[in-house]
Each structure stands twice: as C-alpha cells, then as structure tokens.
Design an enzyme around this catalytic site. Structure first.
Site, PDB file in Angstrom:
ATOM      1  N   ASP A  40       0.841  -1.206   0.000  1.00  0.00           N
ATOM      2  CA  ASP A  40       0.000   0.000   0.000  1.00  0.00           C
ATOM      3  C   ASP A  40       0.872   1.250   0.000  1.00  0.00           C
ATOM      4  OD1 ASP A  40      -2.353   1.392  -0.036  1.00  0.00           O
ATOM      5  OD2 ASP A  40      -3.078   0.713   1.907  1.00  0.00           O
ATOM      6  N   HIS A 233      -6.211   4.903   6.833  1.00  0.00           N
ATOM      7  CA  HIS A 233      -5.312   5.923   6.277  1.00  0.00           C
ATOM      8  C   HIS A 233      -5.436   7.144   7.185  1.00  0.00           C
ATOM      9  CE1 HIS A 233      -4.162   4.000   2.385  1.00  0.00           C
ATOM     10  NE2 HIS A 233      -5.101   3.178   2.816  1.00  0.00           N
ATOM     11  N   CYS A 264      -3.668   5.645  -1.991  1.00  0.00           N
ATOM     12  CA  CYS A 264      -4.337   4.761  -2.940  1.00  0.00           C
ATOM     13  C   CYS A 264      -4.408   5.502  -4.256  1.00  0.00           C
ATOM     14  CB  CYS A 264      -5.732   4.389  -2.452  1.00  0.00           C
ATOM     15  SG  CYS A 264      -6.612   3.384  -3.663  1.00  0.00           S
TER      16      CYS A 264
HETATM   17  P1  HMG Z   1      -9.090  -4.310 -16.824  1.00  0.00           P
HETATM   18  O1  HMG Z   1      -8.393  -3.332 -17.716  1.00  0.00           O
HETATM   19  O2  HMG Z   1     -10.576  -4.238 -16.729  1.00  0.00           O
HETATM   20  O3  HMG Z   1      -8.656  -5.822 -17.130  1.00  0.00           O
HETATM   21  O4  HMG Z   1      -8.448  -4.139 -15.381  1.00  0.00           O
HETATM   22  P2  HMG Z   1      -8.758  -6.721 -18.382  1.00  0.00           P
HETATM   23  O5  HMG Z   1      -9.116  -8.104 -17.897  1.00  0.00           O
HETATM   24  O6  HMG Z   1      -9.626  -6.071 -19.439  1.00  0.00           O
HETATM   25  O7  HMG Z   1      -7.247  -6.766 -18.924  1.00  0.00           O
HETATM   26  C1  HMG Z   1      -6.600  -5.620 -19.444  1.00  0.00           C
HETATM   27  C2  HMG Z   1      -5.104  -5.886 -19.502  1.00  0.00           C
HETATM   28  O8  HMG Z   1      -4.582  -6.062 -18.169  1.00  0.00           O
HETATM   29  C3  HMG Z   1      -4.739  -7.155 -20.256  1.00  0.00           C
HETATM   30  O9  HMG Z   1      -3.445  -6.939 -20.810  1.00  0.00           O
HETATM   31  C4  HMG Z   1      -4.612  -8.191 -19.160  1.00  0.00           C
HETATM   32  O10 HMG Z   1      -3.791  -9.270 -19.499  1.00  0.00           O
HETATM   33  C5  HMG Z   1      -3.979  -7.364 -18.055  1.00  0.00           C
HETATM   34  P3  HMG Z   1      -3.262  -6.499 -22.363  1.00  0.00           P
HETATM   35  O11 HMG Z   1      -3.960  -7.570 -23.149  1.00  0.00           O
HETATM   36  O12 HMG Z   1      -3.938  -5.140 -22.478  1.00  0.00           O
HETATM   37  O13 HMG Z   1      -1.775  -6.436 -22.508  1.00  0.00           O
HETATM   38  N1  HMG Z   1      -4.297  -7.895 -16.734  1.00  0.00           N
HETATM   39  C6  HMG Z   1      -3.374  -8.180 -15.808  1.00  0.00           C
HETATM   40  N2  HMG Z   1      -2.031  -8.095 -15.814  1.00  0.00           N
HETATM   41  C7  HMG Z   1      -1.393  -8.469 -14.675  1.00  0.00           C
HETATM   42  N3  HMG Z   1      -2.034  -8.906 -13.564  1.00  0.00           N
HETATM   43  C8  HMG Z   1      -3.362  -8.997 -13.533  1.00  0.00           C
HETATM   44  C9  HMG Z   1      -4.085  -8.627 -14.704  1.00  0.00           C
HETATM   45  N4  HMG Z   1      -5.404  -8.595 -14.984  1.00  0.00           N
HETATM   46  C10 HMG Z   1      -5.515  -8.139 -16.231  1.00  0.00           C
HETATM   47  N5  HMG Z   1      -3.975  -9.431 -12.425  1.00  0.00           N
HETATM   48  C11 HMG Z   1      -7.843  -4.938 -13.221  1.00  0.00           C
HETATM   49  C12 HMG Z   1      -8.913  -4.904 -14.286  1.00  0.00           C
HETATM   50  C13 HMG Z   1      -8.459  -5.473 -11.961  1.00  0.00           C
HETATM   51  C14 HMG Z   1      -6.712  -5.843 -13.671  1.00  0.00           C
HETATM   52  C15 HMG Z   1      -7.294  -3.494 -13.013  1.00  0.00           C
HETATM   53  O14 HMG Z   1      -8.373  -2.654 -12.767  1.00  0.00           O
HETATM   54  C16 HMG Z   1      -6.307  -3.388 -11.908  1.00  0.00           C
HETATM   55  O15 HMG Z   1      -5.209  -3.900 -11.996  1.00  0.00           O
HETATM   56  N6  HMG Z   1      -6.670  -2.695 -10.819  1.00  0.00           N
HETATM   57  C17 HMG Z   1      -5.828  -2.615  -9.636  1.00  0.00           C
HETATM   58  C18 HMG Z   1      -6.013  -1.319  -8.940  1.00  0.00           C
HETATM   59  C19 HMG Z   1      -5.173  -1.308  -7.689  1.00  0.00           C
HETATM   60  O16 HMG Z   1      -4.223  -2.050  -7.553  1.00  0.00           O
HETATM   61  N7  HMG Z   1      -5.542  -0.431  -6.743  1.00  0.00           N
HETATM   62  C20 HMG Z   1      -4.815  -0.299  -5.512  1.00  0.00           C
HETATM   63  C21 HMG Z   1      -5.032  -1.461  -4.602  1.00  0.00           C
HETATM   64  S1  HMG Z   1      -6.561  -1.342  -3.676  1.00  0.00           S
HETATM   65  C22 HMG Z   1      -6.143  -0.402  -2.307  1.00  0.00           C
HETATM   66  O17 HMG Z   1      -5.066   0.126  -2.248  1.00  0.00           O
HETATM   67  C23 HMG Z   1      -7.104  -0.318  -1.164  1.00  0.00           C
HETATM   68  C24 HMG Z   1      -6.661  -1.113   0.047  1.00  0.00           C
HETATM   69  O18 HMG Z   1      -5.413  -0.660   0.519  1.00  0.00           O
HETATM   70  C25 HMG Z   1      -7.692  -0.992   1.169  1.00  0.00           C
HETATM   71  C26 HMG Z   1      -8.093   0.441   1.456  1.00  0.00           C
HETATM   72  O19 HMG Z   1      -7.229   1.295   1.722  1.00  0.00           O
HETATM   73  O20 HMG Z   1      -9.287   0.675   1.414  1.00  0.00           O
HETATM   74  C27 HMG Z   1      -6.505  -2.606  -0.298  1.00  0.00           C
HETATM   75 MG    MG Z   2      -5.095   1.107   1.796  1.00  0.00          MG
END
Ligand code: HMG
Ligand code: MG
Length: 326
Positions: A40, A233, A264
């Site tokens: 994070d 946070h 985030c």
């Molecule tokens: P999308 O664009 O809808 O996915 O993203 P897709 O299935 O259409 O795929 C698009 C491209 O991404 C493709 O590649 C996939 O292969 C690739 P391309 O053909 O364009 O080259 N792909 C991946 N690559 C690596 N690993 C994967 C993956 N999945 C698809 N797992 C997706 C959907 C969920 C992947 C995207 O929205 C994403 O990665 N989001 C992550 C956002 C994130 O990490 N946010 C921060 C974490 S949450 C947080 O911090 C909160 C928390 O701390 C708690 C709090 O504070 O409340 C936990």
């Molecule tokens: Mg967080």
C-alpha cells in the site's frame, strides 16, 4: 454463512478482552500487526524503487518480527506500475518462521501469477462503493464478486490462505458517506467466500472514532469480530484515535505501514496509512504485545524514508530515535 447464535459484537462491547484473549509469550494480550508498507505504501510512491530496495525493505521488516507483511500486488502493471515486479518479489522471499507474506490479487490472472511465483497467501480486494469499485478494479461490486468467487475457488485448490479487503467503509471519494449496513453485507459476502480475515479499509482516511465504533458493531453482527481487521489511512490525523476505538470494540488485528508510507492511486486525497511505529507505541502503551522489535522498526522507517527521499513522518519513530541519540 455465520450462524447468529450469540451476537458477539454486543457481548464483546462489554468484555472484548475475554472474548479475544490471545496471550503472547510475555503474558500480555497479543495484537497482530499486518504491515502493508511494501504494497500500500510503495504502490503510491512517485519515485519507482528498485527490486533490490523493495526486497531489502521486506527483509528488514521481517527482522522486526512483524507477523504478516503484504509484500506484493498482482494487478495490471498498466494500472499500478510500482507493483510490476511482484512475481520477482515473491520468488525472492524465503520462508520465514516469524512472518507470513501476502499479496493482493484482483482476478484469475493475478491468482495464476501469484501461485506461479510461490505465494502462499493472497488478499482479494473489493469495495462498499459502486463508484470506487469501478474506478479501482474496473467493474461493479457484483461483477467483482463473480471474479472473487473464481479466485477463491482456485486459491483453495492451491491451499492458499485468503484475506479480504473492503474499501471505502466510511466514505467514498466519489459517492460520499457509505452506509455501515452495506459494508456489513459486502464483508459477509467475502467471509462466505472463505476469507479468514476481512480488513475494513478507511481508504481516504476520513473516519472519526464514533463512526468507527458504529461500523465495527454493525459489521461484527454479520461476521465474528475475530475475523475482522482495521485499515486506516491518516489523511485527517484520526487513525490512532480510530484504532483505539476499534480496540475498545474488540478488534485484534491492525493494518499499518512503516513510516506511514502509502495512499491509494484511485482515491484522491488519501494520504499515507497510519505509521506502524505509532500504532505499536499506542498498543504497547495500552499494555498489549505486538512482538515487534521497535528500535529495528524505527531504523527501517528512517531507512526507507531516505531511500524514497521523503521526510520520516512517524511521530513516535521520530521521538524514539531522538531519545536514542541522547
Ligand atoms: P481491466 O483493464 O478491466 O482488465 O483491469 P482486463 O481483464 O480487461 O485486462 C486488461 C489488460 O490487463 C490485459 O493486458 C490483461 O492481461 C492485463 P493487455 O492484453 O492489455 O496487454 N491484466 C493483468 N495483468 C497483470 N495482472 C493482472 C491482470 N489482470 C488483467 N492481475 C484490473 C482490471 C483489476 C486488472 C485493473 O483494474 C487493476 O489492476 N486494478 C488494480 C487497482 C489497484 O491495484 N488499486 C490499488 C489497490 S486497492 C487499495 O489500495 C485499497 C486497500 O489498501 C484498502 C483500502 O485502503 O481501502 C486494499
Ligand atoms: Mg489502503
């Protein structure tokens, strides 16, 4: 489904220590810290750090005896470039007797990558806000649960432990206030999928202690309080007060980030996670044990802050360091 024979939350309100008693070797009640700095924290840093520095951070945190470290995130590198080296991070980590490593996984692709790298534990992450779910993982809450259902099924086949996060448990940057009933319902869905622990995320750091207590009472009437964690946070400087309120409600697992790194990428205004050093100071002061080596933690917080070329922002850490220099 959790059977509501005794409403644990109302009972624990009066005697939380009796219900969740978990003694450390020092004979004090134990509170588990989940260190989220390497994920994070670093996911939000503008300065990309090398794989070696990331691994050094995790190794140093492991030496501090932190029981759980969130080390990686198998998300799209286009969405979060800072986590693009997650496979190499997990591959490089050796099993530790004192520390478990966990990684965020949003979908089947992430799960396969995590498994191939050797991950033994994952965390799925959803939200109590439709708008945040769309912005963060590009799908609705219902669609996210379709994905989580596939991910958790596979993870169980691979014998991986599963943690869950619910974001925006108090408020959402796009929708405003979020109802505690919605948070309870989303948390219960995650629990039913087999998450051993659900972490309640105040993603933008706006909670105050009474809201926190109300939230925990609501959610713990849906799932056992032993299976809940809190993740604050510190945007408005209320995180320590909220953790104290959570402890009074019977929470025994707290997420935090060394040196208060964090944020985030999809929650405008979210500043760092609460600093682990500050949380440990609070908990030890309340008479709980965390098992963490505080001087080593402070050294690690100062070290990573210098690597990131940012001021060291843990108040407790600054004070502990200053005292050690006298
Ligand atoms: P999308 O664009 O809808 O996915 O993203 P897709 O299935 O259409 O795929 C698009 C491209 O991404 C493709 O590649 C996939 O292969 C690739 P391309 O053909 O364009 O080259 N792909 C991946 N690559 C690596 N690993 C994967 C993956 N999945 C698809 N797992 C997706 C959907 C969920 C992947 C995207 O929205 C994403 O990665 N989001 C992550 C956002 C994130 O990490 N946010 C921060 C974490 S949450 C947080 O911090 C909160 C928390 O701390 C708690 C709090 O504070 O409340 C936990
Ligand atoms: Mg967080």
């Amino acid at each position: 489904m959790y059977t509501r024979i005794i409403p644990i939350s109302s009972f624990s309100r009066f005697c939380p220590k009796i219900l969740t008693r978990n003694l450390s070797s020092a004979g004090r009640d134990f509170i588990k810290i989940v260190e989220v700095g390497p994920r994070d924290g670093l996911q939000n840093e503008k300065k990309l750090i090398s794989l070696e520095t990331k691994l050094e951070l995790i190794r140093r945190l492991t030496k501090c005896n932190i029981p759980v470290i969130e080390a990686a995130s198998f998300v799209s590198p286009k969405w979060v470039p800072q986590m693009a080296d997650s496979s190499n991070v997990i591959k490089a980590l050796k099993d530790s007797q004192s520390t478990k490593y966990t990684s965020l996984v949003p979908n089947e692709k992430g799960l396969e990558l995590a498994y191939s790298a050797g991950a033994k534990e994952i965390a799925i992450f959803g939200a109590a806000s439709e708008a945040f779910s769309q912005k963060n993982i590009n799908c609705s809450i219902d669609k996210s649960f379709e994905n989580f259902s596939k991910v958790t099924k596979l993870a169980k086949q691979f014998n991986m432990a599963i943690r869950g996060y619910v974001s925006c448990v108090i408020a959402c940057p796009y929708e405003g206030k979020i109802s505690a009933d919605v948070v309870a319902s989303v948390s219960e869905r995650m629990y039913d999928l087999g998450c051993y622990e659900i972490s309640l995320g105040d993603t933008i750091g706006v909670a105050t202690p009474d809201e926190t207590r109300n939230l925990i009472r609501k959610v713990s009437s849906a799932i056992p309080i032993e299976n809940l964690a809190v993740h604050f946070h510190d945007t408005y400087g209320q995180a320590i007060a909220n953790i104290y309120a959570s402890i009074l409600e019977g929470i025994r697992v707290v997420d935090s980030s060394v040196a208060g790194l964090g944020g985030c990428p999809y929650a405008a205004g979210a500043s760092g996670n609460v600093a682990t050093e500050d949380v440990v100071y609070l908990l030890e002061g309340l008479g709980y044990s965390t098992g963490i080596d505080v001087p080593a933690l402070v050294d690690t917080g100062r070290w990573i802050s210098s690597q990131l070329e940012r001021p060291y922002s843990s108040k407790a850490g600054q004070a502990i360091h200053a005292k050690s220099q006298k």
